[in-house]
Design an enzyme around this catalytic site. Structure first.
Site, PDB file in Angstrom:
ATOM      1  N   SER A 142       0.867  -1.186   0.000  1.00  0.00           N
ATOM      2  CA  SER A 142       0.000   0.000   0.000  1.00  0.00           C
ATOM      3  C   SER A 142       0.896   1.226   0.000  1.00  0.00           C
ATOM      4  CB  SER A 142      -0.863  -0.012   1.267  1.00  0.00           C
ATOM      5  OG  SER A 142      -1.525   1.226   1.437  1.00  0.00           O
ATOM      6  N   TYR A 155      -2.295  -1.202  10.412  1.00  0.00           N
ATOM      7  CA  TYR A 155      -2.188  -1.319   8.950  1.00  0.00           C
ATOM      8  C   TYR A 155      -0.853  -0.762   8.452  1.00  0.00           C
ATOM      9  CZ  TYR A 155      -3.972  -1.164   4.104  1.00  0.00           C
ATOM     10  OH  TYR A 155      -4.173  -1.351   2.762  1.00  0.00           O
TER      11      TYR A 155
END
Ligand code: NAD
Length: 260
Positions: A142, A155
């Site tokens: 990401s 995350y």
């Protein structure tokens, strides 16, 4: 392009993983699907892919938060396909909360699915890739593997770790015919992001369209989502011979997010 190849795509019952499974199948690779969902819907996805592209498509229900099931997924794929050429570590989950109130069990599950699962799938699949002298490991990281946002401790930590893991695997496999790379999407409109838009609309008392525009404006200068197809096309490219000297890379597809 991938005729005779076999691929595992984790978390391929939804969103980005589903798109990657489809493009690999469309290019001739057999595919092992994995992820949660209703069994009827998964069976429909499996049989449609197999029929449309005339290739073998299987499904394994491994829960990747469990280390032993990560290894089982690889071993089951090797047993049923004979070998595994392509591993896409895509399954991922999110939780948004300030660190002081970040539930510790959410931290544990995010680290398990978004990072530790990739350690287990990679360590289990590499011996057979080394034997055949060819392999592609693609980790879906990401932009949050390279920069942070507030309220995403689990995350961001997991995705930064996944990029570190990608680099180590690239070094350990360099020159062996195996590459290992990370794709770093910005915003892609999938259920994982839709739930963040829904939460924002609710907490700020705005409609979904305004919440969507706010989300994009904040991070992604292009002002539009990256599509699943755009991410899947990059994954396909990484599986080609032209990409055989790209390894250890973290490739953003982010509408300018990381240029700021
Ligand atoms: P999604 O929610 O649509 O799909 C996630 C998939 O992972 C589903 O198939 C789900 O069943 C599976 N999954 C979740 N927990 C699992 C577990 N314990 N075991 C097995 N499978 C499990 O999400 P998405 O947006 O398609 O995300 C896919 C990947 O892309 C994730 O790693 C995510 O972090 C990453 N990503 C997404 C975006 C985005 O904007 N959507 C941006 C950057 C990175």
């Amino acid at each position: 392009m991938l005729k005779g190849r076999t691929a595992i795509v984790t978390g391929s019952t939804s969103g980005i993983g589903k798109g990657i499974a489809e493009i690999l199948a469309a290019n001739g690779s057999a595919v092992m699907l994995n992820g949660f969902g209703e069994s009827e819907a998964i069976e429909m996805q499996r049989s449609e892919l197999a029929q449309t592209f005339n290739i073998e498509v299987l499904y394994n229900a491994a829960d990747l938060s469990q280390a032993s099931q990560c290894a089982d997924l690889i071993e089951d794929s090797e047993r049923r396909f004979g070998h595994v050429d392509i591993l896409v570590n895509n399954a991922g989950i999110q939780h948004v909360a300030p660190i002081e109130s970040f539930p510790t069990e959410r931290w544990d599950s995010i680290l398990a699915v978004n990072l530790t699962a990739a350690f287990h799938t990679i360590r289990t699949v590499l011996p057979s890739m080394r034997k055949s002298g060819w392999g592609r490991v693609i980790n879906i990281a990401s932009t949050h593997g390279l920069v942070a946002s507030s309220e995403k401790a689990g995350y961001v930590a997991a995705k930064h770790g996944l990029i570190g893991l990608t680099k180590v695997v690239a070094l350990e496999t360099a020159g062996s015919g195996i590459t290992c790379n990370a794709i770093c999407p910005g915003w892609v409109l999938t259920p994982l992001v839709q739930s963040q838009i829904d939460r924002r609309a609710q907490s700020e008392g705005i409609n979904l369209e305004e919440a969507t525009q706010q989300l994009l404006r904040e991070k992604q200068p292009s002002g539009r989502f990256t599509t699943v197809k755009q991410i899947a096309s990059l994954a396909l490219y990484l599986c080609t011979e032209n990409a055989s000297n790209i390894t250890g890379a973290s490739i953003p597809v982010d509408g300018g997010w990381l240029a700021q």
